[in-house]
Design a protein around this motif. Structure first.
Motif, PDB file in Angstrom:
ATOM      1  N   ASN A  79      11.782  42.230  89.933  1.00 30.14           N
ATOM      2  CA  ASN A  79      11.953  41.812  91.325  1.00 30.14           C
ATOM      3  C   ASN A  79      11.395  40.412  91.548  1.00 30.14           C
ATOM      4  O   ASN A  79      11.958  39.622  92.310  1.00 30.14           O
ATOM      5  CB  ASN A  79      11.272  42.803  92.268  1.00 30.14           C
ATOM      6  CG  ASN A  79      11.943  44.163  92.276  1.00 30.14           C
ATOM      7  OD1 ASN A  79      13.046  44.339  91.757  1.00 30.14           O
ATOM      8  ND2 ASN A  79      11.258  45.136  92.841  1.00 30.14           N
TER       9      ASN A  79
ATOM     10  N   VAL B 110      14.004  37.858  90.350  1.00 23.30           N
ATOM     11  CA  VAL B 110      15.092  37.687  91.325  1.00 23.30           C
ATOM     12  C   VAL B 110      14.586  36.873  92.521  1.00 23.30           C
ATOM     13  O   VAL B 110      15.258  35.950  92.993  1.00 23.30           O
ATOM     14  CB  VAL B 110      15.645  39.063  91.763  1.00 23.30           C
ATOM     15  CG1 VAL B 110      16.606  38.924  92.936  1.00 23.30           C
ATOM     16  CG2 VAL B 110      16.316  39.756  90.577  1.00 23.30           C
ATOM     17  N   ARG B 111      13.380  37.198  92.991  1.00 17.73           N
ATOM     18  CA  ARG B 111      12.792  36.478  94.126  1.00 17.73           C
ATOM     19  C   ARG B 111      12.604  35.002  93.816  1.00 17.73           C
ATOM     20  O   ARG B 111      12.944  34.128  94.623  1.00 17.73           O
ATOM     21  CB  ARG B 111      11.446  37.128  94.502  1.00 17.73           C
ATOM     22  CG  ARG B 111      10.679  36.375  95.588  1.00 17.73           C
ATOM     23  CD  ARG B 111       9.326  37.005  95.904  1.00 17.73           C
ATOM     24  NE  ARG B 111       8.438  37.179  94.764  1.00 17.73           N
ATOM     25  CZ  ARG B 111       7.723  36.205  94.190  1.00 17.73           C
ATOM     26  NH1 ARG B 111       7.810  34.957  94.643  1.00 17.73           N
ATOM     27  NH2 ARG B 111       6.917  36.470  93.175  1.00 17.73           N
TER      28      ARG B 111
ATOM     29  N   TRP C   5      15.770  32.964  93.867  1.00 20.01           N
ATOM     30  CA  TRP C   5      16.203  32.717  95.242  1.00 20.01           C
ATOM     31  C   TRP C   5      15.307  31.680  95.919  1.00 20.01           C
ATOM     32  O   TRP C   5      15.794  30.729  96.516  1.00 20.01           O
ATOM     33  CB  TRP C   5      16.218  34.013  96.049  1.00 20.01           C
ATOM     34  CG  TRP C   5      16.445  33.766  97.499  1.00 20.01           C
ATOM     35  CD1 TRP C   5      15.550  33.921  98.511  1.00 20.01           C
ATOM     36  CD2 TRP C   5      17.636  33.247  98.099  1.00 20.01           C
ATOM     37  NE1 TRP C   5      16.105  33.547  99.710  1.00 20.01           N
ATOM     38  CE2 TRP C   5      17.388  33.125  99.489  1.00 20.01           C
ATOM     39  CE3 TRP C   5      18.882  32.867  97.609  1.00 20.01           C
ATOM     40  CZ2 TRP C   5      18.340  32.646 100.375  1.00 20.01           C
ATOM     41  CZ3 TRP C   5      19.830  32.388  98.490  1.00 20.01           C
ATOM     42  CH2 TRP C   5      19.559  32.281  99.859  1.00 20.01           C
TER      43      TRP C   5
ATOM     44  N   HIS D 174      21.282  33.733  94.065  1.00 22.83           N
ATOM     45  CA  HIS D 174      21.109  35.167  93.825  1.00 22.83           C
ATOM     46  C   HIS D 174      21.520  35.454  92.386  1.00 22.83           C
ATOM     47  O   HIS D 174      22.572  34.978  91.927  1.00 22.83           O
ATOM     48  CB  HIS D 174      21.983  35.984  94.772  1.00 22.83           C
ATOM     49  CG  HIS D 174      21.600  35.834  96.206  1.00 22.83           C
ATOM     50  ND1 HIS D 174      20.456  36.380  96.745  1.00 22.83           N
ATOM     51  CD2 HIS D 174      22.208  35.169  97.219  1.00 22.83           C
ATOM     52  CE1 HIS D 174      20.389  36.069  98.018  1.00 22.83           C
ATOM     53  NE2 HIS D 174      21.435  35.331  98.327  1.00 22.83           N
TER      54      HIS D 174
ATOM     55  N   VAL E 107      24.526  34.497  87.623  1.00 25.82           N
ATOM     56  CA  VAL E 107      24.514  34.113  89.029  1.00 25.82           C
ATOM     57  C   VAL E 107      25.561  34.943  89.763  1.00 25.82           C
ATOM     58  O   VAL E 107      26.704  35.055  89.307  1.00 25.82           O
ATOM     59  CB  VAL E 107      24.796  32.605  89.173  1.00 25.82           C
ATOM     60  CG1 VAL E 107      24.940  32.213  90.628  1.00 25.82           C
ATOM     61  CG2 VAL E 107      23.680  31.806  88.504  1.00 25.82           C
TER      62      VAL E 107
ATOM     63  N   GLY F 174      25.590  34.747  93.443  1.00 21.16           N
ATOM     64  CA  GLY F 174      25.800  34.182  94.768  1.00 21.16           C
ATOM     65  C   GLY F 174      24.877  33.009  95.032  1.00 21.16           C
ATOM     66  O   GLY F 174      23.919  32.782  94.304  1.00 21.16           O
ATOM     67  N   GLY F 175      25.212  32.290  96.096  1.00 19.62           N
ATOM     68  CA  GLY F 175      24.395  31.151  96.502  1.00 19.62           C
ATOM     69  C   GLY F 175      24.800  29.874  95.801  1.00 19.62           C
ATOM     70  O   GLY F 175      25.545  29.884  94.831  1.00 19.62           O
TER      71      GLY F 175
END
Length: 142
Positions: free
Chosen positions: A62, A65-66, A69, A75, A111, A113-114
């Protein structure tokens, strides 16, 4: 200067500049064109993978992933662990004297998204880079 997590700030109140040992994560993320996601460290100007300190009780996956971002605006979906790295070369002393050592869990990701953008606190740039172009950048020693 790089923001200091509250958990580290609280420890520093007790141990001063003594060596702290912390878990960290890094993310080797690729887009659909197989380009690598890199961020430019605001303080050093060097390029590297998004990553940072795992907060207390945070699941390392986690955290990865954080960090992708927060530092790069992207993402990611983690695919596997590249490796776990530590030892004498995974230490630093900051200009104000704080000493830090870490063990880094490096995750591969795709990847999902974003668009790359810097966070302006830790990163001054974020972009996708083709592997063959890495030699043209000032890259952090990984």
């Amino acid at each position: 200067p790089m923001p200091v997590p509250d958990s580290i700030r609280k420890l520093r109140a007790h141990v001063g500049t003594d060596l702290l040992f912390v878990p960290t994560v890094a993310v080797v993320a690729r887009d659909e064109a197989r380009r690598l996601l890199l961020v430019r460290d605001r303080d050093s100007g060097l390029w590297g993978f998004p990553g940072g300190i795992v907060e207390p009780l945070e699941v390392p996956a986690n955290a990865a992933v954080r960090e992708a971002w927060e530092e790069a605006g992207v993402h990611v979906a983690l695919t596997h662990i590249v490796g776990v790295f530590g030892g004498p070369e995974f230490t630093t002393t900051y200009p104000h004297g704080d000493r830090l050592a870490w063990v880094a869990t490096v995750f591969a990701a795709r990847v999902v998204g974003g668009q790359p953008r810097p966070d302006a606190a830790e990163t001054s740039d974020a972009r996708f880079v083709a592997e063959e172009k890495l030699g043209t950048l000032a890259v952090r020693d990984h």
